[in-house]
Design a protein around this motif. Structure first.
Motif, PDB file in Angstrom:
ATOM      1  N   ALA A 199     -87.872 104.126 -14.189  1.00 26.10           N
ATOM      2  CA  ALA A 199     -87.846 103.462 -15.490  1.00 26.10           C
ATOM      3  C   ALA A 199     -86.377 103.285 -15.891  1.00 26.10           C
ATOM      4  O   ALA A 199     -85.577 104.209 -15.749  1.00 26.10           O
ATOM      5  N   CYS A 200     -86.033 102.089 -16.368  1.00 26.32           N
ATOM      6  CA  CYS A 200     -84.605 101.755 -16.519  1.00 26.32           C
ATOM      7  C   CYS A 200     -83.945 102.419 -17.724  1.00 26.32           C
ATOM      8  O   CYS A 200     -82.749 102.663 -17.735  1.00 26.32           O
ATOM      9  N   GLY A 201     -84.724 102.675 -18.771  1.00 25.85           N
ATOM     10  CA  GLY A 201     -84.154 103.347 -19.940  1.00 25.85           C
ATOM     11  C   GLY A 201     -83.602 102.398 -20.984  1.00 25.85           C
ATOM     12  O   GLY A 201     -83.193 102.823 -22.064  1.00 25.85           O
ATOM     13  N   SER A 202     -83.565 101.074 -20.676  1.00 23.96           N
ATOM     14  CA  SER A 202     -82.994 100.197 -21.687  1.00 23.96           C
ATOM     15  C   SER A 202     -83.894  99.033 -22.117  1.00 23.96           C
ATOM     16  O   SER A 202     -83.646  98.420 -23.141  1.00 23.96           O
ATOM     17  N   CYS A 203     -84.949  98.746 -21.343  1.00 22.08           N
ATOM     18  CA  CYS A 203     -85.804  97.621 -21.729  1.00 22.08           C
ATOM     19  C   CYS A 203     -86.673  98.003 -22.935  1.00 22.08           C
ATOM     20  O   CYS A 203     -86.705  99.162 -23.351  1.00 22.08           O
ATOM     21  N   CYS A 221     -89.195 100.808 -22.128  1.00 22.59           N
ATOM     22  CA  CYS A 221     -88.581 102.136 -22.071  1.00 22.59           C
ATOM     23  C   CYS A 221     -88.225 102.643 -23.472  1.00 22.59           C
ATOM     24  O   CYS A 221     -88.377 103.824 -23.778  1.00 22.59           O
ATOM     25  N   CYS A 255     -92.153 100.206 -17.750  1.00 23.33           N
ATOM     26  CA  CYS A 255     -90.795  99.652 -17.803  1.00 23.33           C
ATOM     27  C   CYS A 255     -90.888  98.201 -17.351  1.00 23.33           C
ATOM     28  O   CYS A 255     -91.565  97.881 -16.372  1.00 23.33           O
ATOM     29  N   THR A 256     -90.218  97.314 -18.069  1.00 22.32           N
ATOM     30  CA  THR A 256     -90.355  95.894 -17.736  1.00 22.32           C
ATOM     31  C   THR A 256     -89.211  95.362 -16.878  1.00 22.32           C
ATOM     32  O   THR A 256     -89.200  94.191 -16.513  1.00 22.32           O
ATOM     33  N   ALA A 257     -88.259  96.239 -16.567  1.00 24.83           N
ATOM     34  CA  ALA A 257     -87.164  95.796 -15.695  1.00 24.83           C
ATOM     35  C   ALA A 257     -87.725  95.634 -14.292  1.00 24.83           C
ATOM     36  O   ALA A 257     -88.495  96.468 -13.831  1.00 24.83           O
TER      37      ALA A 257
END
Ligand SMILES: [Zn+2]
Length: 322
Positions: free
Chosen positions: A70-74, A77, A62-64
């Protein structure tokens, strides 16, 4: 249906409630740049070893920034959820019950030797590590000896004693205990929506909540009860070992042996608590040996295996005159 199988979508994994403190440890190591190059997570099946491993792999990709999970939107993810993150590799036996082979390890090493496509971490999950045969283990050892930056190998093992000692010594080993019973019971009650059955099933599953959930959701609880019925019939002399073996030989031997060991444990700590039977311990050793044969992939005739086990099982009680 479509002719081509679509990429399977992967849900993001969150650590389970009883893994929270271990999760904190992982995250602070990540934040302080102190993650090892290889770690081995060990523990019983059915407690979520694979869950926390997946959560960690996903968090790394995850890159957030500053996100606990894990953010789920980057982008990272999104790729994970689409089931095709190029920097996430999973190594497992091609078929259940088979070994992880050297070619699979070589493929993995070739992938890991390339630069990360998304510019961040490269992560590989190897599961279960004990299924690597000797050549595969030796090949993996090479990459453990020449670690690369921002690469994490996560080995999962349910039987770490079967993993080569050299491999184990190259990994940071983290063993996951059985969850606290109250916490596991609460979780299971919540997920299943049946608090009473949750507690009973957790007990049958030997305190392993994900296994208990499997029992509650599938028909394996019935299968297990049927198997225990067979075991009891043999014990009482109502069913011959040959007939009992006939009922068992087409089922998953590893699973049945696990149930049998759990049944013995309950017998020894329950019904037979005040009249310990030494033959029971000998028999429990036989089950363990049988299980290691089965797990080693040896070519065993299951009918004969079960006949022999049930004959020994009958003797456990015969020796005592009933
Ligand atoms: Zn993300």
């Amino acid at each position: 249906m479509a002719e081509q199988e679509p990429q399977q979508s992967v849900p993001l994994a969150l650590p389970l409630p009883w893994q929270e403190s271990l999760w904190q440890t992982f995250i602070s190591r990540l934040d302080q740049n102190r993650l090892p190059h290889a770690m081995m997570l060990t523990g019983a099946t059915g407690i979520g070893v694979e869950r926390i491993a997946a959560a960690l792999a996903q968090r790394l990709l995850c890159t957030a920034e500053l996100s606990k999970y894990a953010c789920g939107s980057c982008k990272g993810c999104q790729l994970i959820m689409a089931g095709n993150h190029p920097d996430l590799s999973t190594l497992e036996p091609a078929e259940e019950g088979k070994a992880i082979l050297i070619d699979q390890v070589r493929d993995l090493m070739a992938r890991l030797s390339k630069t990360a496509q998304q510019g961040g971490w490269k992560v590989a999950l190897i599961s279960p590590a004990e299924t690597m045969n000797i050549n595969a283990s030796n090949a993996l050892l090479k990459s453990l000896e020449e670690p690369q930056g921002k690469t994490l190998l996560i080995l999962l093992s349910y039987r770490p004693s079967l993993v080569s000692a050299t491999i184990r010594s190259r990994c940071q080993v983290q063993s996951l205990p059985l969850p606290d019973q109250a916490q596991a019971s609460r979780w299971l009650a919540e997920v299943s929506g049946d608090a009473q059955l949750a507690e009973q099933t957790l007990d049958i599953a030997g305190g392993r909540p994900l296994l208990a959930l499997d029992y509650m959701q599938g028909d394996s609880l019935q299968q297990r009860q049927a198997f225990e019925g067979t075991v009891e019939q043999v014990r009482r002399g109502d069913l011959s070992p040959v007939d009992a073996a006939q009922q068992c030989h087409r089922q998953n031997s590893d699973q049945l042996l696990d149930w049998f060991m759990n049944y013995l444990h309950r017998l020894a700590t329950g019904e037979l608590q005040n009249s310990p039977n030494p033959a029971l311990f000998d028999f429990s050793d036989k089950l363990r040996t049988a299980r290691s044969w089965v797990l080693s992939g040896s070519n065993i005739n299951p009918q004969l295996l079960w006949e022999e086990l049930f004959m020994d099982w009958l003797q456990v009680f015969r020796r005592r005159g009933g």
